[in-house]
Design a protein around this motif. Sequence first.
Motif, PDB file in Angstrom:
ATOM      1  N   PRO A 489      37.186  -2.489 -61.262  1.00 54.63           N
ATOM      2  CA  PRO A 489      36.260  -3.488 -60.729  1.00 54.63           C
ATOM      3  C   PRO A 489      36.402  -3.655 -59.214  1.00 54.63           C
ATOM      4  N   CYS A 490      35.250  -3.809 -58.531  1.00 52.34           N
ATOM      5  CA  CYS A 490      35.262  -3.853 -57.069  1.00 52.34           C
ATOM      6  C   CYS A 490      35.575  -5.238 -56.518  1.00 52.34           C
ATOM      7  N   GLY A 491      35.268  -6.300 -57.297  1.00 54.90           N
ATOM      8  CA  GLY A 491      35.506  -7.656 -56.828  1.00 54.90           C
ATOM      9  C   GLY A 491      34.504  -8.166 -55.823  1.00 54.90           C
ATOM     10  N   ARG A 492      33.438  -7.376 -55.544  1.00 52.36           N
ATOM     11  CA  ARG A 492      32.474  -7.765 -54.501  1.00 52.36           C
ATOM     12  C   ARG A 492      31.038  -7.869 -55.000  1.00 52.36           C
ATOM     13  N   CYS A 493      30.695  -7.138 -56.049  1.00 57.54           N
ATOM     14  CA  CYS A 493      29.296  -7.091 -56.471  1.00 57.54           C
ATOM     15  C   CYS A 493      28.870  -8.430 -57.082  1.00 57.54           C
ATOM     16  N   ASP A 494      27.584  -8.531 -57.410  1.00 55.33           N
ATOM     17  CA  ASP A 494      27.057  -9.793 -57.927  1.00 55.33           C
ATOM     18  C   ASP A 494      27.673 -10.161 -59.272  1.00 55.33           C
ATOM     19  N   ASN A 495      28.090  -9.164 -60.054  1.00 61.28           N
ATOM     20  CA  ASN A 495      28.720  -9.476 -61.336  1.00 61.28           C
ATOM     21  C   ASN A 495      30.191  -9.833 -61.191  1.00 61.28           C
ATOM     22  N   CYS A 496      30.858  -9.276 -60.186  1.00 60.02           N
ATOM     23  CA  CYS A 496      32.279  -9.583 -59.971  1.00 60.02           C
ATOM     24  C   CYS A 496      32.466 -10.915 -59.250  1.00 60.02           C
ATOM     25  N   ALA A 497      31.696 -11.127 -58.199  1.00 62.43           N
ATOM     26  CA  ALA A 497      31.928 -12.277 -57.317  1.00 62.43           C
ATOM     27  C   ALA A 497      30.810 -13.302 -57.342  1.00 62.43           C
ATOM     28  N   GLY A 498      29.799 -13.099 -58.165  1.00 59.93           N
ATOM     29  CA  GLY A 498      28.673 -14.014 -58.193  1.00 59.93           C
ATOM     30  C   GLY A 498      27.533 -13.503 -57.328  1.00 59.93           C
ATOM     31  N   VAL A 499      26.352 -14.032 -57.604  1.00 60.89           N
ATOM     32  CA  VAL A 499      25.154 -13.595 -56.884  1.00 60.89           C
ATOM     33  C   VAL A 499      25.296 -13.932 -55.409  1.00 60.89           C
ATOM     34  N   TRP A 500      25.229 -12.911 -54.560  1.00 56.06           N
ATOM     35  CA  TRP A 500      25.434 -13.116 -53.125  1.00 56.06           C
ATOM     36  C   TRP A 500      24.127 -13.157 -52.339  1.00 56.06           C
ATOM     37  N   PHE A 501      23.009 -12.893 -53.009  1.00 53.45           N
ATOM     38  CA  PHE A 501      21.711 -12.811 -52.336  1.00 53.45           C
ATOM     39  C   PHE A 501      20.828 -13.974 -52.781  1.00 53.45           C
ATOM     40  N   PRO A 502      19.917 -14.436 -51.913  1.00 54.07           N
ATOM     41  CA  PRO A 502      18.988 -15.490 -52.324  1.00 54.07           C
ATOM     42  C   PRO A 502      18.016 -14.956 -53.364  1.00 54.07           C
ATOM     43  N   THR A 503      17.573 -15.823 -54.244  1.00 58.28           N
ATOM     44  CA  THR A 503      16.654 -15.404 -55.299  1.00 58.28           C
ATOM     45  C   THR A 503      15.289 -16.069 -55.204  1.00 58.28           C
ATOM     46  N   GLU A 504      15.173 -17.106 -54.389  1.00 58.04           N
ATOM     47  CA  GLU A 504      13.895 -17.802 -54.294  1.00 58.04           C
ATOM     48  C   GLU A 504      12.910 -17.026 -53.433  1.00 58.04           C
ATOM     49  N   VAL A 505      11.637 -17.280 -53.664  1.00 52.28           N
ATOM     50  CA  VAL A 505      10.555 -16.634 -52.911  1.00 52.28           C
ATOM     51  C   VAL A 505       9.724 -17.723 -52.259  1.00 52.28           C
ATOM     52  N   GLY A 506       9.538 -17.626 -50.949  1.00 51.33           N
ATOM     53  CA  GLY A 506       8.769 -18.627 -50.223  1.00 51.33           C
ATOM     54  C   GLY A 506       7.292 -18.588 -50.589  1.00 51.33           C
ATOM     55  N   SER A 507       6.652 -19.730 -50.614  1.00 49.21           N
ATOM     56  CA  SER A 507       5.232 -19.795 -50.998  1.00 49.21           C
ATOM     57  C   SER A 507       4.353 -19.043 -50.013  1.00 49.21           C
ATOM     58  N   ALA A 508       4.660 -19.152 -48.721  1.00 48.95           N
ATOM     59  CA  ALA A 508       3.855 -18.442 -47.719  1.00 48.95           C
ATOM     60  C   ALA A 508       4.002 -16.932 -47.895  1.00 48.95           C
ATOM     61  N   ALA A 509       5.233 -16.489 -48.198  1.00 51.03           N
ATOM     62  CA  ALA A 509       5.455 -15.066 -48.412  1.00 51.03           C
ATOM     63  C   ALA A 509       4.733 -14.584 -49.665  1.00 51.03           C
ATOM     64  N   ALA A 510       4.750 -15.398 -50.711  1.00 47.37           N
ATOM     65  CA  ALA A 510       4.058 -15.027 -51.941  1.00 47.37           C
ATOM     66  C   ALA A 510       2.564 -14.895 -51.700  1.00 47.37           C
ATOM     67  N   ALA A 511       2.009 -15.826 -50.911  1.00 46.03           N
ATOM     68  CA  ALA A 511       0.577 -15.758 -50.599  1.00 46.03           C
ATOM     69  C   ALA A 511       0.260 -14.512 -49.785  1.00 46.03           C
ATOM     70  N   ALA A 512       1.132 -14.184 -48.816  1.00 43.14           N
ATOM     71  CA  ALA A 512       0.908 -13.000 -47.985  1.00 43.14           C
ATOM     72  C   ALA A 512       0.989 -11.732 -48.816  1.00 43.14           C
ATOM     73  N   ALA A 513       1.960 -11.674 -49.732  1.00 46.68           N
ATOM     74  CA  ALA A 513       2.100 -10.492 -50.582  1.00 46.68           C
ATOM     75  C   ALA A 513       0.887 -10.344 -51.495  1.00 46.68           C
ATOM     76  N   THR A 514       0.433 -11.466 -52.046  1.00 45.35           N
ATOM     77  CA  THR A 514      -0.745 -11.428 -52.920  1.00 45.35           C
ATOM     78  C   THR A 514      -1.962 -10.924 -52.160  1.00 45.35           C
ATOM     79  N   THR A 515      -2.140 -11.436 -50.944  1.00 43.63           N
ATOM     80  CA  THR A 515      -3.274 -11.006 -50.121  1.00 43.63           C
ATOM     81  C   THR A 515      -3.190  -9.526 -49.798  1.00 43.63           C
ATOM     82  N   SER A 516      -1.998  -9.063 -49.452  1.00 45.27           N
ATOM     83  CA  SER A 516      -1.822  -7.653 -49.103  1.00 45.27           C
ATOM     84  C   SER A 516      -2.101  -6.745 -50.292  1.00 45.27           C
ATOM     85  N   LEU A 517      -1.585  -7.115 -51.459  1.00 44.21           N
ATOM     86  CA  LEU A 517      -1.774  -6.275 -52.624  1.00 44.21           C
ATOM     87  C   LEU A 517      -3.200  -6.360 -53.165  1.00 44.21           C
ATOM     88  N   ASP A 518      -3.936  -7.380 -52.755  1.00 47.26           N
ATOM     89  CA  ASP A 518      -5.329  -7.496 -53.183  1.00 47.26           C
ATOM     90  C   ASP A 518      -6.251  -6.694 -52.279  1.00 47.26           C
TER      91      ASP A 518
END
Length: 712
Positions: A489-518
Amino acid sequence: MTSNAGTAGIRDQALEALRALVGRPDAVFHDGQFEAVEALVADRRRALVVQRTGWGKSAVYFVATLLLRRAGAGPTVLVSPLLALMRDQIGAAERAGVRAVAINSTNAHEWADVLEQLDRDEVDVLLVSPERLNNPAFREQQLPALVRRIGMLVVDEAHCISDWGHDFRPDYRRLRDLIAQMPSDVPVLATTATANSRVVADVAEQLGTSGAHTEGEPSGSGSEVLTIRGPLARSSLRLGVLRLPDATSRLAWLLSHLDDLPGSGIIYTLTVAAAVDTARLLRERGHEVRAYTGQTDPDERAESESMLKRNAVKALVATSALGMGFDKPDLGFVLHLGAPSSPVAYYQQVGRAGRASESADVLLLPGAEDRDIWHYFATASMPDRERAERVIAALGDQPVSTPALEAIVDIRRTPLELLLKVLDVDGAVRRVQGGWIATGEPWSYDAERYGRIAAERLAEQQHMVEYEQTGGCRMEFLQRTLDDATAVPCGRCDNCAGVWFPTEVGSAAAAAATTSLDRVGVPIEPRRAWPTGADRLGVPVRGRIDAAEQAGEGRALARLTDLGWGGTMRELFAAGAVDGPVSPSVLAACVRVLADWGWAERPAAVIAMPSRSRPQLVESLAQGLASIGRLPYLGALGLADGGPTGGPGGNSVFRLAGVWDRLSADGIDVPAGPVLLVDDMADSRWTLTVAARLLRRAGATDILPFVLALRG
């Protein structure tokens, strides 16, 4: 084996060469480096070095070369897969006093000078691409002399030897023939950062040996490959996996958090379209990024690499075209939008990060479409029995060029060239000056071998899914999948040491992504010239298409590979999908494409292409566009003599022949103006081209093709 005194003497010489190479008087060998040098120089062994990126594999072959040359050996031949890698290797060689030159597709004007240098024994290392081994002039004129004088053979990025190492690269399989021609006491070194037991076995097979054994284990035959394998764990890498529901969510996360990732890095995608679309969206939102794919201009690729090395961009959004040979020791992160199809490929790509830094972030954002993409690329590179037999039957003892052969066998250029290479390596055909000939040697389709490869591919794809889903240490999982016995075990990954990255998505970013993919609308370039060899199939055309009979630039709603509407199109055109009227949402999107078209003159009428597979879809689309645009709908073109023959996937000559004289405008009052020509999908574009010629001959002043989907 060498004596202790001999070993000490070689070590002293090797250490001196190593210090010159790295420019440090206190440099020492990493574990395994000197052992590899000794095996090559003293024992003239065949060795495979499997060590993580940054360990110093190039130091092994440069140091060994210097020692062998001092002992009177000929030049080292280094088979290297990438031009960028060659440039870096030549620079490293010069620092150690190793005279290195290259023969590749970009420096043909220098070949004569290189050969003269070889004749004068002024070259220590000759770098060649694997493709050179398939060049008739090189094989017949330069290679025999090299084989007689070769001091050592080095195969860099040796996982490419494997049947499933690098897009089924048949040029690497030719190495076995090269080794068979070499004197038995010429050492051979293969190096890679990624190899599991299967890849090691493939390498041993292609090196023409009886097997492989790992250092420290009993050796049976002296012809075995000595494998020196180090631990693959990268203590600097912090691994993680973030599962999001769809492409919109993944892009929105990236928009929200790209600036949170350390330094500059690489964002990998699985397709060219995804790389281009993602880079465009990020740039529109103020991020300094560039797209990097196999379709990017070579000068632009080199400029982008330089910008990333200087931290002048936050990231390159890249396909697998950016990988081996790119060296930025302080690369801060590697992020994947979609998973590669095997742990070997994944480890190879994430190994770009954290080579000379204490920490680098590696995050995988898998997609639901990953398996479909894996399947497409896996099947595209696999030889097909029926096609292979067709190619062999079409060749004789007189050379046939690839374009001419393409017009005979109905296989597109890229898969045809790949198949010819495979058959060449198998001995069934041979490339000569002027084209290809059949050798007359017996050939049979190796169904067992290709079946084994297909099964291994599926197994490795499943391993990637298991990597995404594991609750254990991710680095340990990768190591065990790559048969690294040191995995812990590495002791650093998200399973060893816990989730290290944010998981939320900003509303403005979601709107921009939706517009781009549309976003809708992809240009369709018209055909300007008839394919070579059309007359061989009874189509009486050649050269450029008369300007008065060409189609204009068309539009598609989306590519099948697009991130946004491409998903809807893939569902619409999936095997087994039921034909039916166009949906209101798709029709509305098509209207947006037409509204943004910017044509020089508004269409005077709408005409549909005839469709045997989706008649309701095409007719309802054409009628809907005509009604909304208040244009007359003139119906569909007729089918003559049974209509077009053949299906998607053939080459241009056969696709054109299949539709030539099979369409009819009888009964249609073609206006003297532009016509909007509606179809479901564009692939080769020859159906649209022939229809445009027909309608322009009937009086239309321009043809504006419109389709729902553009293949590829």
